[in-house]
Design an enzyme around this catalytic site. Sequence first.
Site, mmCIF file in Angstrom:
data_model
loop_
_atom_site.group_PDB
_atom_site.id
_atom_site.type_symbol
_atom_site.label_atom_id
_atom_site.label_comp_id
_atom_site.label_asym_id
_atom_site.label_seq_id
_atom_site.Cartn_x
_atom_site.Cartn_y
_atom_site.Cartn_z
ATOM 1 N N ALA A 178 0.865 -1.171 0.000
ATOM 2 C CA ALA A 178 0.000 0.000 0.000
ATOM 3 C C ALA A 178 0.906 1.227 0.000
ATOM 4 C CB ALA A 178 -0.886 -0.013 1.232
ATOM 5 N N GLY A 211 0.558 -4.960 0.892
ATOM 6 C CA GLY A 211 -0.672 -5.041 0.096
ATOM 7 C C GLY A 211 -0.454 -5.742 -1.247
ATOM 8 N N GLU A 259 -0.674 -9.299 -0.597
ATOM 9 C CA GLU A 259 -2.083 -9.594 -0.288
ATOM 10 C C GLU A 259 -2.936 -9.677 -1.559
ATOM 11 O OE1 GLU A 259 -1.650 -6.272 2.719
ATOM 12 O OE2 GLU A 259 -3.179 -7.507 3.669
ATOM 13 N N GLU A 265 4.605 -5.154 7.206
ATOM 14 C CA GLU A 265 3.874 -4.043 7.828
ATOM 15 C C GLU A 265 4.351 -3.740 9.248
ATOM 16 O OE1 GLU A 265 2.494 -6.440 6.034
ATOM 17 O OE2 GLU A 265 1.015 -5.617 4.665
HETATM 18 C C1 LIG Z 1 -3.890 2.339 6.337
HETATM 19 C C2 LIG Z 1 -4.751 1.452 5.423
HETATM 20 C C3 LIG Z 1 -4.648 0.009 5.678
HETATM 21 C C4 LIG Z 1 -4.993 -0.717 4.481
HETATM 22 C C5 LIG Z 1 -4.090 -1.878 4.331
HETATM 23 C C6 LIG Z 1 -2.977 -1.611 3.356
HETATM 24 C C7 LIG Z 1 -2.244 -2.869 2.896
HETATM 25 C C8 LIG Z 1 -1.222 -3.299 3.882
HETATM 26 O O1 LIG Z 1 -1.284 -4.418 4.342
HETATM 27 C C9 LIG Z 1 -0.193 -2.343 4.289
HETATM 28 C C10 LIG Z 1 0.995 -2.238 3.368
HETATM 29 O O2 LIG Z 1 1.040 -2.714 2.268
HETATM 30 S S1 LIG Z 1 2.250 -1.355 4.049
HETATM 31 C C11 LIG Z 1 3.502 -1.368 2.790
HETATM 32 C C12 LIG Z 1 4.341 -2.600 2.857
HETATM 33 N N1 LIG Z 1 5.442 -2.460 1.910
HETATM 34 C C13 LIG Z 1 6.659 -2.033 2.279
HETATM 35 O O3 LIG Z 1 6.948 -1.775 3.389
HETATM 36 C C14 LIG Z 1 7.680 -1.950 1.163
HETATM 37 C C15 LIG Z 1 8.179 -0.537 1.008
HETATM 38 N N2 LIG Z 1 9.177 -0.434 -0.023
HETATM 39 C C16 LIG Z 1 10.447 -0.856 0.134
HETATM 40 O O4 LIG Z 1 10.841 -1.363 1.169
HETATM 41 C C17 LIG Z 1 11.399 -0.623 -0.993
HETATM 42 O O5 LIG Z 1 10.805 0.337 -1.857
HETATM 43 C C18 LIG Z 1 11.692 -1.900 -1.823
HETATM 44 C C19 LIG Z 1 12.546 -2.850 -0.987
HETATM 45 C C20 LIG Z 1 10.414 -2.570 -2.259
HETATM 46 C C21 LIG Z 1 12.467 -1.505 -3.104
HETATM 47 O O6 LIG Z 1 13.584 -0.759 -2.813
HETATM 48 P P1 LIG Z 1 14.390 -0.005 -3.957
HETATM 49 O O7 LIG Z 1 15.520 0.715 -3.305
HETATM 50 O O8 LIG Z 1 14.672 -0.933 -5.073
HETATM 51 O O9 LIG Z 1 13.326 1.044 -4.567
HETATM 52 P P2 LIG Z 1 12.849 2.405 -3.881
HETATM 53 O O10 LIG Z 1 13.729 3.520 -4.339
HETATM 54 O O11 LIG Z 1 12.636 2.220 -2.444
HETATM 55 O O12 LIG Z 1 11.389 2.541 -4.583
HETATM 56 C C22 LIG Z 1 11.171 3.188 -5.819
HETATM 57 C C23 LIG Z 1 10.071 4.226 -5.613
HETATM 58 O O13 LIG Z 1 8.862 3.551 -5.200
HETATM 59 C C24 LIG Z 1 8.390 4.104 -3.976
HETATM 60 N N3 LIG Z 1 7.756 3.079 -3.172
HETATM 61 C C25 LIG Z 1 8.161 1.804 -2.973
HETATM 62 N N4 LIG Z 1 7.295 1.158 -2.159
HETATM 63 C C26 LIG Z 1 6.332 2.055 -1.841
HETATM 64 C C27 LIG Z 1 5.180 1.992 -1.050
HETATM 65 N N5 LIG Z 1 4.782 0.861 -0.438
HETATM 66 N N6 LIG Z 1 4.425 3.084 -0.931
HETATM 67 C C28 LIG Z 1 4.756 4.232 -1.562
HETATM 68 N N7 LIG Z 1 5.849 4.353 -2.334
HETATM 69 C C29 LIG Z 1 6.618 3.271 -2.472
HETATM 70 C C30 LIG Z 1 9.649 4.643 -3.299
HETATM 71 O O14 LIG Z 1 9.337 5.613 -2.330
HETATM 72 C C31 LIG Z 1 10.386 5.197 -4.509
HETATM 73 O O15 LIG Z 1 9.818 6.437 -4.877
HETATM 74 P P3 LIG Z 1 10.751 7.719 -5.176
HETATM 75 O O16 LIG Z 1 11.542 7.919 -3.914
HETATM 76 O O17 LIG Z 1 9.784 8.816 -5.496
HETATM 77 O O18 LIG Z 1 11.624 7.296 -6.323
#
Ligand SMILES: CCCCCCCC(=O)CC(=O)SCCNC(=O)CCNC(=O)[C@H](O)C(C)(C)COP(=O)(O)OP(=O)(O)OC[C@H]1O[C@@H](n2cnc3c(N)ncnc32)[C@H](O)[C@@H]1OP(=O)(O)O
Length: 543
Positions: free
Chosen positions: A349, A394, A397, A417
């Site tokens: 999410a 999410g 999920e 999460e």
């Molecule tokens: C409140 C309502 C409740 C309803 C329930 C909702 C559903 C749930 O159960 C709750 C959730 O999903 S919580 C989210 C769980 N996911 C995470 O924690 C993963 C977050 N992302 C990562 O760890 C790294 O991006 C990752 C390891 C995946 C990749 O790392 P990288 O270094 O390769 O890439 P990044 O530079 O981090 O990512 C590229 C751009 O994508 C953005 N982004 C990634 N995951 C995001 C996410 N989950 N939400 C928003 N933006 C996200 C990241 O910020 C980046 O953007 P820019 O900085 O603008 O380039």
Amino acid sequence: MMTIEIRTVGVLGAGQMGSGIAQVAATAGYTVKLADVDLERATKATSKIAAMLGKLVEKGKLTAEAAEATAKRLIPVAGIADFGDCDLVIEAATENVDLKLKLFAACDAAMKPDALLASNTSSISVTKLAAVTKRPGKVLGMHFMNPVPLMRLVEIVKAVQTEPETYTTIKEAAEKMGKTVVTSNDAPGFLVNRILIPMLCEAMFAVQEGVGTPEDIDTGAKLGLNPPMGPLELADLIGLDTVLAIANVLYTDIGDTKYRAPTLLKNLVRAGWVGKKGGRGFYVYDEKGQKVPEGFVGTITLNRPDKLNALNAELVGELHRVLAEIRRDKDLRALIVTGAGDKAFAAGADIAAMSTMTGPEAKAFGELGHAVGAQMETLAIPVIAAVNGFALGGGCEMALACDFIHASTKAKFGQPEVNLGVIPGFGGTNRLARRVGIGRARELCFTGDVIGAEEALRIGLVNGIHAPEELLGKVKEIAAKIATKGPLAVAQAKRVLLRGLDVPLPTANELEVQAFAALFGSEDQREGMAAFLGKRPANFVGR
Ligand SMILES: CCCCCCCC(=O)CC(=O)SCCNC(=O)CCNC(=O)[C@H](O)C(C)(C)COP(=O)(O)OP(=O)(O)OC[C@H]1O[C@@H](n2cnc3c(N)ncnc32)[C@H](O)[C@@H]1OP(=O)(O)O
Ligand SMILES: NC(=O)C1=CN([C@@H]2O[C@H](COP(=O)(O)OP(=O)(O)OC[C@H]3O[C@@H](n4cnc5c(N)ncnc54)[C@H](O)[C@@H]3O)[C@@H](O)[C@H]2O)C=CC1
């Protein structure tokens, strides 16, 4: 003049025709030497023929002893040099005049002087082939039909030089192989293809000009004219490269524009879509050569790649709307969900959006995610996740709400999460426990650990893993296979499997019996069983 007694037959070219010819020749009692461009291909074809004989034994059409003896008479060889002791060589290589001229000269040099040399060519001048040999009187055309073991005809083509004894000996050999012979003088396309190829091309011109769809043309021909196959189905079976080669010979040698090949045919061959043997021509075929209905598989791509397809309210809302539309689509038979880009299915999410949410807003967002999961679970068609990268939070999920998951080798799964001070909110806790067991689900949810594709496969989270560039193709193949099955039956299986999970086993079994019985009397049940008994593929309509 006496001609040679035929005991050993060489077959050159172990493709669909050469393999069939080798099979019927060995079945007739001849020792058969089968060659292709190398020993490996000849050996592969020989094993395939042996498997085919095994099937005939299973069906009670051949005794096990006869099959074994026939298989023993089939010898794969490395090439033309091994044809020295053959009494007859039948060339069945690719339909290309320069190639065949070269192969005829080489066979002539390798074979004993009194041996006979035949070509299975569909159109090339046998007189021309005979002329490059030192045995022109012993050359003729022996044109088998496809599939060779089933089709009763052999068209014998007399070259200008063919001696009468050659003709008689070959006619007897064809009859010994169980075939009826018709005789043609050497003219482009001989008898059968002179009639057939313009008909096939005319059907293609009709598609090209937009007069009708391939399905309508084939159905029209089958029901209106009564051949067992439509012209485009037959062209796919023959091989579109072969049809084009024959059309080119007819056009060039006769010089009448009515024999010109349609641009559509040329383009399909250029694209490598050569018909059933290549998996695609006018129709698409699965690995067993069965026609796969097209347009029955839909794909949803989560498309926000710059944010790793993170699920914000807009994306989840759009997903909800599209799934509602899909529910109304009566044509779709399977749905694939995947992510845009090469990094993520969905990285969860949207954390930025969630960071400012109040409790009630979070509740509404969670409920929207749950509604989407329920939509996927309760669609009548299977939903398959093709996880091409991160499936976290999410994202994991969403994949779990699909009926099953296939993943790329670089996919990563997790419910991280707890790192954000929350828990899964789109149904992950409970669906994960049902998919991989409560212990593993607890560990993943408590630690927030991210696991790779191999581990996901090991614990049963995904059904299969594939090279990244092959993932979508593999998932499409699975979806296409499902699309060939009875849609009502697949829908009932999906329903019973889902609902059965949450009720005691006796209740689940009752659900199954009700669903089983409900299918009886449907058009698809009657068609499926009639097709099995009629030994033909079923054509399901979803009624
Ligand atoms: C409140 C309502 C409740 C309803 C329930 C909702 C559903 C749930 O159960 C709750 C959730 O999903 S919580 C989210 C769980 N996911 C995470 O924690 C993963 C977050 N992302 C990562 O760890 C790294 O991006 C990752 C390891 C995946 C990749 O790392 P990288 O270094 O390769 O890439 P990044 O530079 O981090 O990512 C590229 C751009 O994508 C953005 N982004 C990634 N995951 C995001 C996410 N989950 N939400 C928003 N933006 C996200 C990241 O910020 C980046 O953007 P820019 O900085 O603008 O380039
Ligand atoms: N496909 C059909 O319905 C019919 C085809 N024919 C004729 O039969 C012949 C073969 O056609 P298919 O079996 O359908 O094609 P195919 O593409 O299935 O097989 C051709 C085979 O020839 C082999 N080959 C190519 N160059 C070779 C070489 N230098 N030495 C040895 N083998 C070589 C290829 O490796 C391949 O295994 C063609 O002349 C075709 O016109 C005749 C009747 C029907």
